[in-house]
Write an enzyme that holds these catalytic residues in place. Structure first.
Site, short mmCIF file in Angstrom:
data_model
loop_
_atom_site.label_atom_id
_atom_site.label_comp_id
_atom_site.label_asym_id
_atom_site.label_seq_id
_atom_site.Cartn_x
_atom_site.Cartn_y
_atom_site.Cartn_z
N ASP A 148 35.34 37.52 54.31
CA ASP A 148 35.30 38.08 52.96
C ASP A 148 34.27 39.22 52.96
O ASP A 148 33.54 39.44 53.94
CB ASP A 148 34.96 37.01 51.91
CG ASP A 148 35.41 37.43 50.51
OD1 ASP A 148 35.64 38.64 50.29
OD2 ASP A 148 35.55 36.56 49.62
C1 NOJ Z 1 35.62 39.72 47.52
C2 NOJ Z 1 36.57 38.67 47.06
O1 NOJ Z 1 35.96 37.39 47.16
C3 NOJ Z 1 37.87 38.63 47.83
O2 NOJ Z 1 38.74 37.74 47.20
C4 NOJ Z 1 38.46 40.00 47.92
O3 NOJ Z 1 39.68 39.95 48.61
C5 NOJ Z 1 37.48 40.92 48.61
N1 NOJ Z 1 36.27 40.99 47.81
C6 NOJ Z 1 38.05 42.32 48.83
O4 NOJ Z 1 38.07 43.04 47.67
#
Ligand code: NOJ
Length: 791
Positions: free
Chosen positions: A321
């Site tokens: 993530d």
């Molecule tokens: C953080 C989020 O937790 C995740 O779900 C997302 O895909 C990413 N950012 C990318 O934007």
């Protein structure tokens, strides 16, 4: 939904803890142990027939693996590591590196993927650099959070799941894929399949609710929709199943918080939707932010390597993530970037989203022997396999002029409307106030949420053909019959505005109140400690209801809201969630009976925030309240020393699975085909899809005057097993359409694995037990039937 390797190689109970502790204590030992586990697991995985081939592998095929192998041979270590690096080159949505030298990095083969670039011209510009200027011409994989549609915004995922219709969800995901791919985006960070048991957690909005069975069905539907039957079809995009794993169990419902989940609970509740998505062929998985039992998920070899790679034989790409690798430092398991990169990589994270730590440290980690070159090759193979499977090497560019033609097609908008219509949950409808009559002379539309024409979480809305609820209402009954009063903003409001709205209600025949949360109050980084109506909305509601006029309350939200006063005093309440680009017209059709609401709750609706986390498939305690009157404070030993609150009921406001209709349905008794089942026989059939273990059926009748759709649900309970099992577990659901007076026998054929539990020896097995089965309209009603599972 369980892979054969789970059954053929049950891990002994002690391995779970040992694996964690030792791998963290000693990185050399970690590499050795992981190689050993990899070897054993590969042998096991190969020798045991999988229930379904992963479509990523089917699409990619053996030729792909030989193309990957020949490319790998030509790559330098720096180029290999480049494939493991991803940056956000568009609007940032959180802390990150703030790099901007992407063009130079791409030309040197130092970037494998970019995301948040939504302009097809910009995408082509970057892609030309990758394909024409980098030494090995490897295309960039462009990603984006396409969460509930790209430009044609569908209802939020919580609402999509409330349709209980996998086919609709698959079709919605297909539209999202078609639109996004037309813009050159071939990878979505969706579906979010985290089990969400706590409405304080804002990201409940992004998932399919609290149930692993329904969540698994939805997870697979999203993957099928995004990826289609072939990933290399131009309108297919790679899915990324997230957030692996346990992110939804954030303590206190506070986003990014730690989680403590026993292996038993992980296996029975949190993992199944991920497994279903992997079995449906998901091309990628995202490792989560949260720590799980003390180990941050983006550095957890037990979940990433042992479960995902080895037990499930996942062949795709694992991406962290956002900045999650750098976050290993504040988590406290790394003291610097190099240690964070080493821990994440050796735990199995192939690609570093945003942090730049792989870019900065992996070469040195390989040179110093802390990361093995063959592990780098494996990670690069995972990335390249997805790029080849998507056909990116053969068709790297997007047709910029054709892109806009993919957006807002009439059939896509029609689907967005159908899905919204099917997602509304009618929570209350006293004395048939709904549906409203089109001949109503004056309707006062009051509240801050009637003018919104999209309700997106995540991606901001594009221009698109949008119609707000209030405009759609005017189109149906005539603008002159609609009076609009804001009454209050979502957070801010004044006594004068409330007073004007009250006067408006007094002068009208009916008041429709559109209250709730703005889209920014749900989703990421939107946890709430209070689940009531924000700002002055409750005050407005109570003042309007006191006029004595009939009131319809439409709640817009990404989670259940605790509004007990409303549920007691407002005659009609609809949960509209955040219904997307066609939400306005869909809502009008539902309120006026052009469609009969059929959405059902996929999360338990609490009475009070203090009940959270609240979910139907909970374990019983040793002291269930039984027949104790929970409606009054405990007054003696018998009513006090049970599992209860002294100031609140235990029961929810509305149970999981609940939802009303403009008609009513009655259920006949549940019948089971075979009241004696043999655990031995069932265990030998655990992987069989062909042979049902037992059949259950019930007659369902429409006893009202309108046609309607009923979501018929099947629940079971197992007692006498080695590990305690929930008071109920959903194991089947079907929607039946019934005309007035019509009856259908609804039959469920349940496979043996329905009855398997994660037992006290850390295995999925059917055990001797008393089996109770309900076929019912929700998780809190129905007449049970009983059977016995003998040894
Ligand atoms: C953080 C989020 O937790 C995740 O779900 C997302 O895909 C990413 N950012 C990318 O934007």
């Amino acid at each position: 939904m369980l892979s054969s390797s789970v059954f053929s190689s049950p891990p002994p109970r002690s391995r779970y803890r040992l694996f964690h502790r030792k791998t963290l204590a000693n990185s050399q030992f970690q590499v050795f142990l992981l190689s050993l586990v990899l070897l054993v697991a590969t042998v096991v995985a190969r020798s045991s027939a999988r229930s379904k081939p992963n479509s990523l592998i089917t699409t990619a095929g053996p030729q792909t693996d030989s193309r990957v192998a020949s490319l790998l041979q030509k790559m330098t270590v720096e180029e290999k590591i480049g494939q493991l690096v991803q940056y956000s080159a568009g609007q940032p949505t959180g802390p990150g590196t703030g790099r901007s030298d992407y063009e130079d990095m791409i030309a040197r083969g130092r970037v494998g993927s970019l995301f948040n670039v939504v302009d097809p011209h910009q995408i082509n510009t970057y892609q030309h650099i990758a394909v024409e200027k980098s030494r090995l011409h490897i295309p960039i994989l462009f990603g984006l959070d396409v969460i509930h549609g790209f430009r044609t915004e569908f209802p939020i995922p919580l609402a999509l799941a409330s349709t209980w219709d996998q086919n609709l969800v698959e079709r919605a995901a297909r539209v999202a894929a078609m639109e996004a791919s037309a813009y050159g985006i071939r990878w979505t960070f969706s579906p979010m399949v985290d089990i969400a048991r706590d409405a304080r957690w804002g990201r409940m909005a992004e998932g399919s609710g609290e149930d692993p069975f329904l969540g698994s069905a939805m997870a697979a539907a999203y993957v099928r929709g995004y990826q289609g039957s072939r990933l290399d079809a131009p309108a297919s995009i790679a899915a990324c199943v997230k957030h692996f794993v346990g992110y939804g169990a954030a303590e206190g419902g506070r986003d990014y918080n730690s989680t403590e989940i026993s292996e038993h609970t992980l296996r029975e509740f949190y993992l199944p939707p991920f497994h279903a998505a992997v079995e449906a062929g998901a091309a990628s998985v995202m490792s989560a932010f949260n720590s799980l039992d003390g180990i941050p998920s983006s550095a957890n070899p037990f979940t990433l390597k042992e479960i995902l790679r080895h037990e499930w034989a996942f062949p795709g790409l694992i991406v962290s993530d956002w900045n999650a690798i750098a976050e290993l430092i504040p988590h406290g398991i790394a003291v610097d970037g190099a240690m964070a990169a080493r821990k994440a990589f050796n735990a199995g994270v192939d690609m570093d989203m945003v942090s730049s730590l792989y870019h900065e440290h992996l070469v040195q980690l390989v040179n110093s022997g802390q990361v093995s070159p063959s592990a780098i090759d494996d990670a690069v193979r995972h990335v390249l396999r997805v790029k080849f499977a998507l056909g990116l090497f053969d068709h790297p560019f997007v047709d910029e002029t054709a892109a806009p033609k993919a957006l807002y097609r009439s059939e896509s908008l029609a689907l967005a409307q159908t899905v919204a219509e099917r997602s509304f949950v009618l929570l209350k409808n006293e004395q048939g106030l709904l549906p409203l009559s089109k001949n109503t002379r004056t309707i006062a539309v009051i509240g801050p949420l009637a003018d919104d024409a999209s309700y997106p979480i995540g991606t901001p809305p594009g221009p698109g053909p949008r119609t707000s609820f209030v405009d759609a209402l005017g189109q149906l009954i005539g603008q002159e019959h609609v009076k609009r009063y804001e009454g209050t903003g979502i957070l801010e409001g004044s006594d004068e505005e409330v007073a004007a709205a009250v006067r408006g209600a007094q002068e009208s025949d009916v008041a429709i109140l559109t209250l709730g949360e703005s889209p920014e109050m749900s989703g990421e980084a939107a946890s709430r400690a209070d689940l009531g109506l924000p700002g002055h909305q409750e005050e407005l509601l109570e003042a309007v209801v006191k006029t004595g006029k009939p009131v319809v309350l439409v709640l817009f939200s990404g989670r259940p809201l605790t509004v007990p006063w409303a549920f007691e005093h407002v005659p009609a309440v609809v949960a509209a969630w955040l219904p997307g680009i066609r939400g306005g017209p869909a809502l009008v059709r539902a309120l006026f009976g052009e469609v009969n609401p059929s959405g059902r709750l996929v999360v338990t609706w609490p009475r009070a925030v203090g009940q959270e986390p609240l979910y139907y498939n909970a374990l019983s305690t040793g002291r269930p309240p039984g027949s104790v009157d929970l409606g009054r404070p405990p007054f003696d030993v018998a009513s006090r020393y049970v599992s209860r609150y002294i100031d609140q009921l235990n029961s929810p406001q509305f149970p999981f699975g609940y939802g009303q209709s403009y008609t009513s349905f009655s259920y006949g008794p549940t019948a089971i085909s075979n009241p004696r089942l043999s655990a031995k026989e069932l265990n030998s059939n655990l992987m069989s899809h062909a042979q049902p273990a037992f059949i259950a059926e019930a007659a369902v009748r429409n006893v009202g005057a309108r046609a309607g759709d009923e979501v018929v649900q099947l629940y079971i309970r197992l007692q006498g097993t080695s590990t305690a099992q929930p008071v109920r577990m959903l194991k089947g659901f079907q929607t039946v359409s019934l005309g007035p007076g019509e009856m259908k026998r609804v039959k469920f054929e349940l496979p043996a694995r329905t009855l398997a539990v994660w037992n006290d020896r850390n295995q999925f097995r059917v055990e001797p037990a008393k089996l109770t089965v309900w076929i019912s309209p929700d998780s809190a009603s129905g007449t049970p039937a009983e059977a016995e599972i003998t040894p």
